[in-house]
Design a protein around this motif. Structure first.
Motif, PDB file in Angstrom:
ATOM      1  N   UNK A 274       0.791  -1.275  -0.079  1.00 34.49           N
ATOM      2  CA  UNK A 274      -0.103  -0.152  -0.005  1.00 34.49           C
ATOM      3  C   UNK A 274       0.899   1.262   0.126  1.00 34.49           C
ATOM      4  N   UNK A 275       1.981   1.326   0.678  1.00 35.40           N
ATOM      5  CA  UNK A 275       2.786   2.578   0.765  1.00 35.40           C
ATOM      6  C   UNK A 275       3.618   2.599  -0.243  1.00 35.40           C
ATOM      7  N   UNK A 280       3.805   5.767  -5.313  1.00 41.67           N
ATOM      8  CA  UNK A 280       3.728   6.377  -6.899  1.00 41.67           C
ATOM      9  C   UNK A 280       3.086   7.562  -7.049  1.00 41.67           C
ATOM     10  N   UNK A 281       1.725   7.523  -6.123  1.00 39.27           N
ATOM     11  CA  UNK A 281       0.863   8.565  -6.257  1.00 39.27           C
ATOM     12  C   UNK A 281       1.197   9.963  -5.984  1.00 39.27           C
ATOM     13  N   UNK A 286      -0.795  14.678  -8.511  1.00 34.38           N
ATOM     14  CA  UNK A 286      -1.939  15.145  -9.007  1.00 34.38           C
ATOM     15  C   UNK A 286      -3.003  15.308  -7.885  1.00 34.38           C
ATOM     16  N   UNK A 287      -2.966  14.355  -6.940  1.00 34.63           N
ATOM     17  CA  UNK A 287      -3.896  14.263  -5.697  1.00 34.63           C
ATOM     18  C   UNK A 287      -3.262  14.413  -4.522  1.00 34.63           C
ATOM     19  N   UNK A 288      -4.117  14.994  -3.686  1.00 40.96           N
ATOM     20  CA  UNK A 288      -3.872  15.403  -2.306  1.00 40.96           C
ATOM     21  C   UNK A 288      -3.464  14.290  -1.468  1.00 40.96           C
ATOM     22  N   UNK A 289      -2.780  14.389  -0.429  1.00 43.85           N
ATOM     23  CA  UNK A 289      -2.241  13.269   0.306  1.00 43.85           C
ATOM     24  C   UNK A 289      -3.436  12.435   0.933  1.00 43.85           C
ATOM     25  N   UNK A 316       4.561  11.936   4.257  1.00 44.87           N
ATOM     26  CA  UNK A 316       3.919  11.893   2.702  1.00 44.87           C
ATOM     27  C   UNK A 316       4.194  13.333   1.983  1.00 44.87           C
ATOM     28  N   UNK A 317       4.235  14.499   2.618  1.00 43.66           N
ATOM     29  CA  UNK A 317       4.479  15.762   2.097  1.00 43.66           C
ATOM     30  C   UNK A 317       5.888  15.905   1.723  1.00 43.66           C
ATOM     31  N   UNK A 318       6.849  15.425   2.631  1.00 40.69           N
ATOM     32  CA  UNK A 318       8.204  15.548   2.479  1.00 40.69           C
ATOM     33  C   UNK A 318       8.624  14.564   1.408  1.00 40.69           C
ATOM     34  N   UNK A 319       7.917  13.633   1.139  1.00 36.87           N
ATOM     35  CA  UNK A 319       8.330  12.626  -0.077  1.00 36.87           C
ATOM     36  C   UNK A 319       7.968  13.162  -1.297  1.00 36.87           C
ATOM     37  N   UNK A 320       6.574  13.872  -1.140  1.00 35.71           N
ATOM     38  CA  UNK A 320       5.861  14.596  -2.478  1.00 35.71           C
ATOM     39  C   UNK A 320       7.153  15.525  -2.742  1.00 35.71           C
TER      40      UNK A 320
END
Length: 325
Positions: A274-275, A280-281, A286-289, A316-320
């Motif tokens: 899942x992670x 990849x997302x 293009x999508x929010x966390x 997640x934000x740091x990764x994005x």
């Protein structure tokens, strides 16, 4: 500061990654430069060591002429095992005549540092049995398969135990080299060397770079069937009981077989799948966390964020922000 001069043996091995041989030599030579300017003497006696007087690597592109052969070198303080290319087991076999020399030096109190996939060679010697190490994350499944008696901590960039050092993926070996400089000389010198080569001195984990790919060549058809089901249906609610029933096994038997084959519990495997999908997302951006969280089967924001950071080392934000395409 009084420093004892140490002998460094950088192995010239068949199938070696030439860059790791050259880089290791360059790092220790730079330390000598610094020590000469400050203390008027070298701290390291650096030699490239090989089984023979000529080693051909990189598909014939590079010929290494070692400074000394293993048969002529009686004693060393630190052995550097470079990263190796190609099939790991074949590479080990091609360098099998180095094993007795490495073991003998370790018994004489030499320390050993494997760079990246060099950990396969270190494990091949048997010296890692019952101990911990790390390696390039891409080869983690292969390492666990061939060396089940070694505890692989693949999220770490550096692992040290009983004078045996290992480093994570590719350029992570720079961090191990700097770690050794700090240990043998000083942090001040390690910082100077890090600045010279433009390396992040204190990078300690490789989790943000890991791409999860579950171990599949274990030969257990029941477990393989369960893995494929998880990877196709990870968005849905999946229970251990359901997977066990699909394989016509009791829950206890299924869990034991799954852990033995994949080196993960069923829950850990599902979480990693899942992670990986959510990574990849986030890379697409293009999508929010929260939208990505829901798309991979999580409904609790705090649980998702804590799990994401546990697996990747980043929020997640740091990764994005780091990997958005």
């Amino acid at each position: 500061m009084i420093l004892k001069r140490k002998h460094i043996s950088i192995l010239a091995m068949k199938n070696a990654n030439y860059a790791s041989v050259v880089d290791a030599r360059a790092v220790f030579r730079k330390v000598n430069e610094i020590c000469k300017s400050e203390h008027k003497k070298d701290i390291f006696h650096i030699q490239v060591v090989g089984e023979t007087e000529n080693i051909v690597i990189e598909d014939g592109l590079v010929h290494i002429k070692p400074d000394i052969t293993t048969s002529a070198l009686e004693k060393t303080d630190l052995i550097i095992i470079p990263a190796i290319r190609g099939d790991m087991i074949s590479s080990n076999h091609g360098n099998r005549f180095l094993v007795d020399w490495i073991i003998r030096q370790y018994q004489r109190n030499a320390e050993i540092a494997s760079l990246c996939t060099g950990s396969f060679m270190l494990a091949f010697t048997g010296l890692l049995k019952g101990k911990k190490c790390t390696t390039h994350w891409q080869y983690a499944n292969e390492f666990r398969f061939f060396y089940p008696d070694v505890t692989l901590i693949d999220e770490k960039i550096i692992v040290e135990q009983n004078g045996l050092y290992s480093s994570g993926g590719s350029t992570a070996y720079w961090n191990l080299l700097l770690f050794l400089i700090e240990k043998y000389v000083s942090r001040e010198v390690a910082i100077l060397v890090a600045k010279y080569f433009v390396v992040n001195l204190d990078k300690m984990v490789q989790t943000p770079f890991i791409v999860f790919n579950g171990l599949k060549d274990h030969g257990d058809e029941d477990v393989l069937k369960a893995q494929e089901f998880i990877e196709k249906n990870y968005v849905e609610r999946i229970t251990v009981e359901e997977l066990a029933e699909r394989c016509f096994l009791t829950r206890r038997t299924f869990e034991r077989k799954f852990k033995k084959s994949t080196h993960c519990t069923v829950l850990e495997y599902l979480q990693k799948v899942r992670i990986e999908a959510s990574k990849k997302g986030l890379e697409i951006g293009r999508k929010s966390v929260d939208e990505i969280m829901l798309s991979v089967g999580y409904f609790d924001s705090q649980t998702y964020r804590e799990l994401f950071k546990k697996i990747t080392g980043l929020t997640p934000i740091e990764y994005r922000d780091k990997y958005k395409k």
